[in-house]
Design an enzyme around this catalytic site. Structure first.
Site, PDB file in Angstrom:
ATOM      1  CE  LYS A 174      -2.438   6.460   0.746  1.00 23.07           C
ATOM      2  NZ  LYS A 174      -2.125   5.254   1.538  1.00 23.07           N
ATOM      3  CG  ASP A 176       1.649   2.945   2.737  1.00 22.82           C
ATOM      4  OD1 ASP A 176       0.994   1.917   2.994  1.00 22.82           O
ATOM      5  OD2 ASP A 176       1.183   3.912   2.106  1.00 22.82           O
ATOM      6  CG  ASN A 232      -3.033  -1.334  -4.977  1.00 23.07           C
ATOM      7  OD1 ASN A 232      -3.293  -0.906  -6.093  1.00 23.07           O
ATOM      8  ND2 ASN A 232      -3.363  -0.662  -3.878  1.00 23.07           N
ATOM      9  CD1 TRP A 274      -7.584   6.187   3.313  1.00 18.69           C
ATOM     10  CD2 TRP A 274      -7.895   5.035   5.185  1.00 18.69           C
ATOM     11  NE1 TRP A 274      -6.592   6.557   4.192  1.00 18.69           N
ATOM     12  CE2 TRP A 274      -6.762   5.858   5.358  1.00 18.69           C
ATOM     13  CE3 TRP A 274      -8.300   4.215   6.243  1.00 18.69           C
ATOM     14  CZ2 TRP A 274      -6.019   5.895   6.545  1.00 18.69           C
ATOM     15  CZ3 TRP A 274      -7.560   4.241   7.429  1.00 18.69           C
ATOM     16  CH2 TRP A 274      -6.438   5.073   7.565  1.00 18.69           C
ATOM     17  CE  LYS A 301       0.178   2.720  -0.549  1.00 20.15           C
ATOM     18  NZ  LYS A 301      -0.979   1.914  -0.117  1.00 20.15           N
TER      19      LYS A 301
END
Length: 330
Positions: free
Chosen positions: A109, A246, A258, A13, A193
């Site tokens: 995150k 998301d 994930n 990312w 999430k």
């Protein structure tokens, strides 16, 4: 005047966002812990380990020392795994100048395990006061953004005055940022999430079908909202791009680390086997499940999905038993 830009963290990312800015014509410096990654970016314009098959702009230049990327960077993108945020923030803090203003965009995150603080809170606690922090989150699978597929995202900050510049900075024909002030809300969405995506991966690994996955995603959205209510977040954030947007992207895509992690666990692979297959990439939901579970226990928040994911990942609970117990609780 063209701002100087640096990225801290050359994972998938961080590299994607650095390259996005570099292709807009900015000279972007990116720091990596791995010397091999530094060499690959500078010599071959690629990041073989974390973003394979993407040709990187020559405007993206990699470094291995903080003093080469921090002092003059008016804008920084902070892209390190949540478990390393405080450590890296402490390491970079001495390199900020006292007489300069900085804007830092966090894309990390999770909640810090020992303090249950959000990433923006950790950064503000550690970094100098002349560093204004924002967070970026949304349905942003790095590979799709790197391939310039249409994507929306959200940039949020309590410093509302910095948002227009940041939105303009990241905006491209294929990457569209929206500005909101609910910084805590999008950070909670980004953490929860990932837990839900692991649970959906369990379903795929066990061939449980779309009905089960739809129920799991709905429960994940409810748990986002419950935690957000505790933090005083805006309810609408959880039904927007950074929330349900998301959630759907991360739970549905085979590109999601994930989801992959949960699927492989369900197929009987060990943590070490999965780690080797992921080639050093991090499934943030593994650590988010632990920190959010502990936070919920201490604050009396009922999170049945997070609880069962935590027990499978960190207490060795049998997945079939966890699913049975989950169904009995909801």
């Amino acid at each position: 005047m063209v701002p100087e830009i640096s990225v801290i963290g050359a994972g998938g990312w961080g590299t994607t966002l650095g390259n996005l800015l570099a292709t807009k014509g900015f000279l972007v410096k990116i720091w990596s812990f791995e010397q091999e990654t530094v060499d690959n970016i500078n010599n071959f314009h690629e990041n073989k380990q974390f973003l394979p098959s993407i040709h990187l702009s020559s405007n993206l230049v990699a470094f291995s020392k903080f003093e080469e990327v921090i002092p003059n960077a008016e804008i920084l993108v902070f892209a390190v795994p949540s478990s390393h945020v405080r450590k890296i923030a402490e390491q970079i803090s001495p390199f900020f100048k006292n007489d300069q203003k900085y804007k830092l965009v966090s894309v990390s995150k999770g909640l810090e395990y020992t303090t249950f603080k959000l990433m923006s809170e950790v950064l503000r606690e550690v970094l100098p006061s002349n560093v204004k922090v924002a967070a970026l989150s949304g349905p942003n699978l790095s590979s799709e953004v790197a391939h310039m597929q249409p994507t929306a995202t959200v940039i949020a900050s309590i410093h509302e005055e910095i948002l227009p510049e940041l939105v303009d900075l990241f905006h491209t024909e294929y990457f569209k940022p929206y500005a909101i002030t609910d910084e805590r809300g999008i950070e909670i969405c980004g953490a929860v999430k990932n837990i839900t995506a692991i649970a959906v991966g369990f379903c795929d690994g066990l061939n449980l079908g779309n009905n089960s996955k739809g129920s799991i995603m709905t429960l994940g959205l409810h748990e986002m909202n419950r935690i957000g209510k505790h933090f005083g977040c805006t309810r609408g954030t959880f039904f927007g791009i950074a929330g349900i947007g998301d959630l759907i992207a991360t739970c549905s895509s085979k590109l999601s680390r994930n989801h992959f992690y949960g699927e492989e666990i369900a197929r009987g692979k060990t943590l070490d086997q999965i780690s080797d297959e992921m080639h050093g990439m991090v499934a943030e939901g593994v650590w988010a499940a632990e920190s959010i579970y502990q936070f919920a226990q201490e604050n009396g928040i009922d999170l049945p999905l997070t609880t069962q994911v935590y027990k499978v990942l960190h207490e060795g609970k049998l997945m079939e038993k966890a699913i049975k117990d989950l169904l009995a609780l909801i």
